[in-house]
Scaffold this motif. Structure first.
Motif, PDB file in Angstrom:
ATOM      1  N   THR A 290     -11.084  21.336  -0.492  1.00  0.00           N
ATOM      2  CA  THR A 290     -10.337  21.387   0.766  1.00  0.00           C
ATOM      3  C   THR A 290     -10.373  20.035   1.460  1.00  0.00           C
ATOM      4  O   THR A 290      -9.358  19.560   1.983  1.00  0.00           O
ATOM      5  N   GLY A 291     -11.534  19.386   1.457  1.00  0.00           N
ATOM      6  CA  GLY A 291     -11.645  18.071   2.081  1.00  0.00           C
ATOM      7  C   GLY A 291     -10.767  17.039   1.414  1.00  0.00           C
ATOM      8  O   GLY A 291     -10.137  16.208   2.081  1.00  0.00           O
ATOM      9  N   ILE A 292     -10.683  17.078   0.074  1.00  0.00           N
ATOM     10  CA  ILE A 292      -9.849  16.115  -0.650  1.00  0.00           C
ATOM     11  C   ILE A 292      -8.380  16.314  -0.305  1.00  0.00           C
ATOM     12  O   ILE A 292      -7.652  15.349  -0.021  1.00  0.00           O
ATOM     13  N   VAL A 293      -7.923  17.565  -0.300  1.00  0.00           N
ATOM     14  CA  VAL A 293      -6.521  17.830   0.048  1.00  0.00           C
ATOM     15  C   VAL A 293      -6.266  17.507   1.520  1.00  0.00           C
ATOM     16  O   VAL A 293      -5.169  17.054   1.889  1.00  0.00           O
ATOM     17  N   THR A 294      -7.269  17.688   2.377  1.00  0.00           N
ATOM     18  CA  THR A 294      -7.111  17.361   3.796  1.00  0.00           C
ATOM     19  C   THR A 294      -6.921  15.867   3.991  1.00  0.00           C
ATOM     20  O   THR A 294      -6.131  15.433   4.841  1.00  0.00           O
ATOM     21  N   ILE A 295      -7.623  15.049   3.213  1.00  0.00           N
ATOM     22  CA  ILE A 295      -7.414  13.594   3.280  1.00  0.00           C
ATOM     23  C   ILE A 295      -5.965  13.262   2.911  1.00  0.00           C
ATOM     24  O   ILE A 295      -5.312  12.433   3.562  1.00  0.00           O
TER      25      ILE A 295
ATOM     26  N   ALA B   1      -3.452  15.286   3.271  1.00  0.00           N
ATOM     27  CA  ALA B   1      -2.626  15.776   4.383  1.00  0.00           C
ATOM     28  C   ALA B   1      -2.651  14.796   5.547  1.00  0.00           C
ATOM     29  O   ALA B   1      -1.641  14.586   6.230  1.00  0.00           O
ATOM     30  N   MET B   2      -3.813  14.189   5.812  1.00  0.00           N
ATOM     31  CA  MET B   2      -3.897  13.171   6.865  1.00  0.00           C
ATOM     32  C   MET B   2      -2.985  11.999   6.552  1.00  0.00           C
ATOM     33  O   MET B   2      -2.327  11.445   7.449  1.00  0.00           O
ATOM     34  N   SER B   3      -2.939  11.608   5.284  1.00  0.00           N
ATOM     35  CA  SER B   3      -2.055  10.495   4.905  1.00  0.00           C
ATOM     36  C   SER B   3      -0.588  10.893   5.071  1.00  0.00           C
ATOM     37  O   SER B   3       0.234  10.077   5.505  1.00  0.00           O
ATOM     38  N   LEU B   4      -0.254  12.136   4.732  1.00  0.00           N
ATOM     39  CA  LEU B   4       1.121  12.609   4.927  1.00  0.00           C
ATOM     40  C   LEU B   4       1.480  12.649   6.410  1.00  0.00           C
ATOM     41  O   LEU B   4       2.622  12.353   6.794  1.00  0.00           O
ATOM     42  N   ASN B   5       0.514  13.005   7.256  1.00  0.00           N
ATOM     43  CA  ASN B   5       0.762  13.067   8.698  1.00  0.00           C
ATOM     44  C   ASN B   5       1.130  11.711   9.274  1.00  0.00           C
ATOM     45  O   ASN B   5       1.848  11.620  10.271  1.00  0.00           O
ATOM     46  N   LEU B   6       0.632  10.642   8.651  1.00  0.00           N
ATOM     47  CA  LEU B   6       0.982   9.302   9.122  1.00  0.00           C
ATOM     48  C   LEU B   6       2.485   9.073   9.009  1.00  0.00           C
ATOM     49  O   LEU B   6       3.084   8.389   9.855  1.00  0.00           O
ATOM     50  N   LEU B   7       3.115   9.657   7.974  1.00  0.00           N
ATOM     51  CA  LEU B   7       4.568   9.555   7.827  1.00  0.00           C
ATOM     52  C   LEU B   7       5.290  10.641   8.618  1.00  0.00           C
ATOM     53  O   LEU B   7       6.149  10.351   9.454  1.00  0.00           O
ATOM     54  N   LEU B   8       4.927  11.890   8.352  1.00  0.00           N
ATOM     55  CA  LEU B   8       5.642  13.008   8.954  1.00  0.00           C
ATOM     56  C   LEU B   8       5.388  13.111  10.454  1.00  0.00           C
ATOM     57  O   LEU B   8       6.310  13.342  11.237  1.00  0.00           O
TER      58      LEU B   8
ATOM     59  N   ALA C 221      -3.544   8.616   0.112  1.00  0.00           N
ATOM     60  CA  ALA C 221      -3.337   9.698  -0.852  1.00  0.00           C
ATOM     61  C   ALA C 221      -3.914   9.329  -2.213  1.00  0.00           C
ATOM     62  O   ALA C 221      -4.484  10.183  -2.907  1.00  0.00           O
ATOM     63  N   GLY C 222      -3.802   8.055  -2.601  1.00  0.00           N
ATOM     64  CA  GLY C 222      -4.402   7.600  -3.854  1.00  0.00           C
ATOM     65  C   GLY C 222      -5.914   7.685  -3.835  1.00  0.00           C
ATOM     66  O   GLY C 222      -6.536   8.031  -4.847  1.00  0.00           O
TER      67      GLY C 222
ATOM     68  N   PRO D 168      -4.088  17.619  11.154  1.00  0.00           N
ATOM     69  CA  PRO D 168      -4.242  17.860   9.713  1.00  0.00           C
ATOM     70  C   PRO D 168      -5.641  18.307   9.324  1.00  0.00           C
ATOM     71  O   PRO D 168      -5.804  19.023   8.334  1.00  0.00           O
ATOM     72  N   VAL D 169      -6.649  17.884  10.079  1.00  0.00           N
ATOM     73  CA  VAL D 169      -8.019  18.283   9.762  1.00  0.00           C
ATOM     74  C   VAL D 169      -8.205  19.774  10.036  1.00  0.00           C
ATOM     75  O   VAL D 169      -8.716  20.523   9.188  1.00  0.00           O
ATOM     76  N   VAL D 170      -7.776  20.221  11.227  1.00  0.00           N
ATOM     77  CA  VAL D 170      -7.895  21.637  11.569  1.00  0.00           C
ATOM     78  C   VAL D 170      -7.014  22.481  10.644  1.00  0.00           C
ATOM     79  O   VAL D 170      -7.439  23.519  10.114  1.00  0.00           O
ATOM     80  N   GLY D 171      -5.777  22.048  10.440  1.00  0.00           N
ATOM     81  CA  GLY D 171      -4.890  22.767   9.532  1.00  0.00           C
ATOM     82  C   GLY D 171      -5.413  22.774   8.105  1.00  0.00           C
ATOM     83  O   GLY D 171      -5.292  23.778   7.391  1.00  0.00           O
ATOM     84  N   GLY D 172      -6.018  21.649   7.683  1.00  0.00           N
ATOM     85  CA  GLY D 172      -6.582  21.586   6.347  1.00  0.00           C
ATOM     86  C   GLY D 172      -7.722  22.561   6.153  1.00  0.00           C
ATOM     87  O   GLY D 172      -7.816  23.230   5.121  1.00  0.00           O
TER      88      GLY D 172
END
Length: 343
Positions: free
Chosen positions: A34-39, A41-48, A234-235, A276-280
């Motif tokens: 979950t933490g890895i996918v949340t990271i 998601a945080m990167s996606l939030n920078l764009l979205l 994301a990488g 993104p952290v709470v949602g993740g």
């Protein structure tokens, strides 16, 4: 300092969580993934969230990071065109992590330069196409990626500590805190970026692009830089994923993972740091609670229902909704008037 208190409180809670769970390996595994996918998601939030650009191919950067880091640490021997052969000896996983960040940052730059000339629906199509091309390369370049047979035996991270020598992160507890440290660094970087001049330029393009352009903001350069940083994060998440699971295949590029990231960002609150952290945490751990009682297809239905309820009750997401409720509560409290006591 007050504005950082929620983030610091959440960080302290996450640091103490493994001890509260009694080091349960199943739950620790769920928290790590979950933490890895949340990271990511945080990167996606920078764009979205901060530029308003929806990337539905964000999983491509995650997968590229995973494969670059894995191949760097495993080594490879491939033959290219005209008999040219490349032989790479294994390097330490930490070097693979750095190369994964650099490689995905370069991919983010290329995608940004090519696609930010066309935004909106066109940008979405470009990102989806890019992710599909990368997936097909990973699936069909069997000599390099092993295709559907998967890359196996990926070594775990090893960290050199002063006075303690090299420590190999094999246990779930060690990997949990590695993911927590990387996630904290990504959160801090995003926090600095969005509060800088660059962050104001991103928000300006999101709110009113014509006005932002009129005051001299270079839209293509700003959005491309945001894509570079987002792709690099994301990488980094993909590299953590590869060295934790120690096996990857083309399924790492599944479109459903991108959908999960979008749900995390939108449900938690896009354009916020903690969203993104709470949602993740919510949408990452929800399958753990649902897995014993329903099949995966039904889990996606519950995902959709939970997201609909959140959007109905808190249209802007959980974090902005809770912040608004707290503001209303403070405003509704009667002001305390000091009472003068006379002898």
């Amino acid at each position: 300092m007050t504005r950082h208190l929620p983030a610091l409180a959440l960080l302290a809670a996450l640091a103490a969580l493994p001890f509260a769970l009694g080091h349960d390996p199943y739950l620790l595994n769920a928290l790590i993934t979950t933490g890895i996918v949340t990271i990511a998601a945080m990167s996606l939030n920078l764009l979205l969230g901060f530029t308003g650009q929806l990337s539905l191919g964000h999983i491509a950067f995650f997968g590229i990071g995973a494969y670059v880091s894995a191949l760097t640490s495993l080594g490879f021997d491939v033959e290219l065109l005209w008999g040219l052969r490349i032989v790479h000896e294994p390097w330490p996983p930490v070097v693979g992590f750095g190369l994964a960040v650099l490689a995905t940052a370069g991919c983010g730059y290329l995608v940004g330069r090519l696609s930010f000339r066309v935004r909106g629906a066109y940008f979405v199509i470009v990102t989806i196409s890019f992710a599909e091309v990368v997936r097909l390369v990973a699936l069909n370049w069997v000599e390099l990626t092993q295709g559907p047979l998967a890359l196996t035996g990926i070594p775990p991270f090893s960290l050199g500590l002063p006075g303690l020598g090299s420590v190999t992160l094999r246990t779930k507890m060690q990997n949990y805190y590695l993911v927590l440290v990387v996630g904290t660094l990504c959160y801090a970087l995003i926090s600095l970026l969005v509060r800088s001049r660059f962050g104001r330029a991103m928000r300006g393009l999101k709110e009113n692009e014509s006005l932002a352009l009129s005051v001299g903001i270079n839209a293509t350069r700003t959005l491309t830089l945001a894509a570079v940083i987002s792709a690099a994060m994301a990488g980094a998440a993909g590299s953590l994923y590869a060295h934790y699971l120690r096996i990857i295949d083309p399924d790492v590029f599944l479109f459903s993972t991108t959908v999960t990231m979008v749900i995390m960002v939108v449900g938690g609150g896009k354009g916020t740091l903690l969203g993104p952290v709470v949602g993740g945490l919510i949408f990452g751990l929800l399958p753990v609670a649902l897995r014993p009682v329903m099949v995966p297809e039904a889990q996606w239905m519950v995902f959709g229902l939970v997201l609909i309820v959140i959007q109905f009750v808190m249209p802007r997401g959980i974090v902005p909704g809770l912040a608004r409720l707290a503001t209303r509560r403070r405003a509704s409290e009667p002001a305390r008037v000091p009472v003068e006591v006379r002898p």
